[in-house]
Design a protein around this motif. Structure first.
Motif, PDB file in Angstrom:
ATOM      1  N   VAL A   1       0.863  -1.190   0.000  1.00 48.73           N
ATOM      2  CA  VAL A   1       0.000   0.000   0.000  1.00 48.73           C
ATOM      3  C   VAL A   1       0.894   1.232   0.000  1.00 48.73           C
ATOM      4  N   GLY A   2       0.921   1.896  -1.121  1.00 51.19           N
ATOM      5  CA  GLY A   2       1.769   3.062  -1.270  1.00 51.19           C
ATOM      6  C   GLY A   2       1.124   4.328  -0.742  1.00 51.19           C
ATOM      7  N   PRO A   3       1.728   5.464  -1.073  1.00 48.30           N
ATOM      8  CA  PRO A   3       1.209   6.752  -0.618  1.00 48.30           C
ATOM      9  C   PRO A   3      -0.224   6.991  -1.093  1.00 48.30           C
ATOM     10  N   SER A   4      -0.974   7.742  -0.299  1.00 52.35           N
ATOM     11  CA  SER A   4      -2.389   7.968  -0.608  1.00 52.35           C
ATOM     12  C   SER A   4      -2.588   8.600  -1.979  1.00 52.35           C
ATOM     13  N   GLN A   5      -1.722   9.526  -2.370  1.00 51.57           N
ATOM     14  CA  GLN A   5      -1.910  10.183  -3.661  1.00 51.57           C
ATOM     15  C   GLN A   5      -1.753   9.205  -4.827  1.00 51.57           C
ATOM     16  N   ILE A   6      -1.060   8.100  -4.615  1.00 52.79           N
ATOM     17  CA  ILE A   6      -0.944   7.071  -5.660  1.00 52.79           C
ATOM     18  C   ILE A   6      -2.098   6.084  -5.540  1.00 52.79           C
ATOM     19  N   GLN A   7      -2.333   5.585  -4.323  1.00 56.43           N
ATOM     20  CA  GLN A   7      -3.393   4.583  -4.117  1.00 56.43           C
ATOM     21  C   GLN A   7      -4.748   5.083  -4.619  1.00 56.43           C
ATOM     22  N   GLU A   8      -5.065   6.321  -4.321  1.00 58.82           N
ATOM     23  CA  GLU A   8      -6.389   6.834  -4.655  1.00 58.82           C
ATOM     24  C   GLU A   8      -6.617   7.012  -6.147  1.00 58.82           C
ATOM     25  N   THR A   9      -5.555   6.933  -6.937  1.00 56.55           N
ATOM     26  CA  THR A   9      -5.718   7.023  -8.397  1.00 56.55           C
ATOM     27  C   THR A   9      -5.931   5.647  -9.027  1.00 56.55           C
ATOM     28  N   LEU A  10      -5.736   4.593  -8.253  1.00 57.46           N
ATOM     29  CA  LEU A  10      -5.856   3.236  -8.780  1.00 57.46           C
ATOM     30  C   LEU A  10      -7.312   2.806  -8.874  1.00 57.46           C
ATOM     31  N   PRO A  11      -7.600   1.906  -9.812  1.00 53.99           N
ATOM     32  CA  PRO A  11      -8.955   1.355  -9.863  1.00 53.99           C
ATOM     33  C   PRO A  11      -9.234   0.502  -8.623  1.00 53.99           C
ATOM     34  N   PRO A  12     -10.496   0.377  -8.250  1.00 55.64           N
ATOM     35  CA  PRO A  12     -10.853  -0.383  -7.041  1.00 55.64           C
ATOM     36  C   PRO A  12     -10.260  -1.791  -7.002  1.00 55.64           C
ATOM     37  N   MET A  13     -10.196  -2.472  -8.122  1.00 55.54           N
ATOM     38  CA  MET A  13      -9.667  -3.843  -8.125  1.00 55.54           C
ATOM     39  C   MET A  13      -8.206  -3.855  -7.657  1.00 55.54           C
ATOM     40  N   GLU A  14      -7.414  -2.905  -8.110  1.00 55.68           N
ATOM     41  CA  GLU A  14      -6.014  -2.856  -7.694  1.00 55.68           C
ATOM     42  C   GLU A  14      -5.882  -2.461  -6.227  1.00 55.68           C
ATOM     43  N   ARG A  15      -6.719  -1.537  -5.789  1.00 57.00           N
ATOM     44  CA  ARG A  15      -6.678  -1.143  -4.380  1.00 57.00           C
ATOM     45  C   ARG A  15      -6.991  -2.342  -3.494  1.00 57.00           C
ATOM     46  N   LEU A  16      -7.984  -3.121  -3.885  1.00 52.90           N
ATOM     47  CA  LEU A  16      -8.340  -4.303  -3.111  1.00 52.90           C
ATOM     48  C   LEU A  16      -7.219  -5.335  -3.140  1.00 52.90           C
ATOM     49  N   GLU A  17      -6.598  -5.531  -4.287  1.00 55.94           N
ATOM     50  CA  GLU A  17      -5.464  -6.454  -4.370  1.00 55.94           C
ATOM     51  C   GLU A  17      -4.361  -6.032  -3.407  1.00 55.94           C
TER      52      GLU A  17
ATOM     53  N   GLN B   1     -14.086   3.578   2.552  1.00 58.21           N
ATOM     54  CA  GLN B   1     -13.624   2.364   3.221  1.00 58.21           C
ATOM     55  C   GLN B   1     -12.245   1.941   2.705  1.00 58.21           C
ATOM     56  N   TYR B   2     -12.035   2.059   1.387  1.00 53.13           N
ATOM     57  CA  TYR B   2     -10.702   1.773   0.846  1.00 53.13           C
ATOM     58  C   TYR B   2      -9.671   2.684   1.504  1.00 53.13           C
ATOM     59  N   THR B   3      -9.978   3.973   1.535  1.00 49.34           N
ATOM     60  CA  THR B   3      -9.051   4.958   2.093  1.00 49.34           C
ATOM     61  C   THR B   3      -8.762   4.671   3.560  1.00 49.34           C
ATOM     62  N   GLU B   4      -9.786   4.377   4.347  1.00 45.38           N
ATOM     63  CA  GLU B   4      -9.595   4.069   5.768  1.00 45.38           C
ATOM     64  C   GLU B   4      -8.737   2.819   5.951  1.00 45.38           C
ATOM     65  N   ALA B   5      -8.975   1.812   5.136  1.00 44.68           N
ATOM     66  CA  ALA B   5      -8.191   0.578   5.234  1.00 44.68           C
ATOM     67  C   ALA B   5      -6.731   0.844   4.863  1.00 44.68           C
ATOM     68  N   GLU B   6      -6.514   1.628   3.828  1.00 42.05           N
ATOM     69  CA  GLU B   6      -5.145   1.962   3.426  1.00 42.05           C
ATOM     70  C   GLU B   6      -4.438   2.775   4.505  1.00 42.05           C
ATOM     71  N   GLU B   7      -5.157   3.685   5.138  1.00 42.62           N
ATOM     72  CA  GLU B   7      -4.579   4.453   6.243  1.00 42.62           C
ATOM     73  C   GLU B   7      -4.232   3.538   7.410  1.00 42.62           C
ATOM     74  N   ALA B   8      -5.055   2.543   7.670  1.00 40.38           N
ATOM     75  CA  ALA B   8      -4.774   1.579   8.732  1.00 40.38           C
ATOM     76  C   ALA B   8      -3.495   0.812   8.422  1.00 40.38           C
ATOM     77  N   VAL B   9      -3.332   0.405   7.181  1.00 37.52           N
ATOM     78  CA  VAL B   9      -2.124  -0.320   6.787  1.00 37.52           C
ATOM     79  C   VAL B   9      -0.898   0.581   6.949  1.00 37.52           C
ATOM     80  N   ARG B  10      -1.014   1.839   6.535  1.00 35.54           N
ATOM     81  CA  ARG B  10       0.114   2.765   6.685  1.00 35.54           C
ATOM     82  C   ARG B  10       0.476   2.977   8.162  1.00 35.54           C
TER      83      ARG B  10
END
Length: 138
Positions: free
Chosen positions: A44-60, A117-126
């Motif tokens: 899980v990379g930086p938020s500015q990169i993650q948030e540009t990805l399609p949902p399938m990649e974010r979930l992966e 929810q994606y964003t919150e989960a990514e923040e949790a991982v960070r």
């Protein structure tokens, strides 16, 4: 309670236990924490990169993060294992998420998460990654 809040509480408890020397880290704990932190950072990379990805990649990426925590958990015992086990439990909702629409109504109980929810989960991982990096560096 969302994943970010669960991880924040978990990290707070870990910091207290380490500060109070209830959880005394050994070299194996630090090595496993370092490897897990690196794997989480790669997943899980930086938020500015993650948030540009399609949902399938974010979930992966979120599933990769959960796998990294599970692999780390398999290599430790005691407080470190308990911490990683609780972290894995906090991240388990991603196992019930789907990025694809279900053509029929049967989707094994999965749900489509919101972008928040994606964003919150990514923040949790960070947050978890930062904590593990701190544990590794001692």
């Amino acid at each position: 309670m969302d994943m970010r809040t669960l991880v924040d509480e978990l990290v707070g408890e870990a910091e207290r236990l380490i500060r109070d020397q209830v959880w005394v880290l050994n070299p194996t704990d630090r090595t496993v924490a370092a490897k897990a932190a690196t794997a989480l950072d790669a997943a899980v990379g930086p938020s500015q990169i993650q948030e540009t990805l399609p949902p399938m990649e974010r979930l992966e990426h979120l599933r990769e993060a959960l796998a990294a925590v599970a692999i780390a958990l398999a290599r430790v015992h005691g407080h470190t294992a308990w911490f990683l086990g609780a972290a894995a439990t906090a991240l388990t909702p991603v196992l019930h998420w789907r990025a694809l629409e279900s053509e029929d109504r049967s989707a094994f109980g999965t749900v489509t998460p919101t972008l928040q929810q994606y964003t919150e989960a990514e923040e949790a991982v960070r947050r978890l990654q930062k904590t593990l990096a701190g544990i590794a560096s001692g």
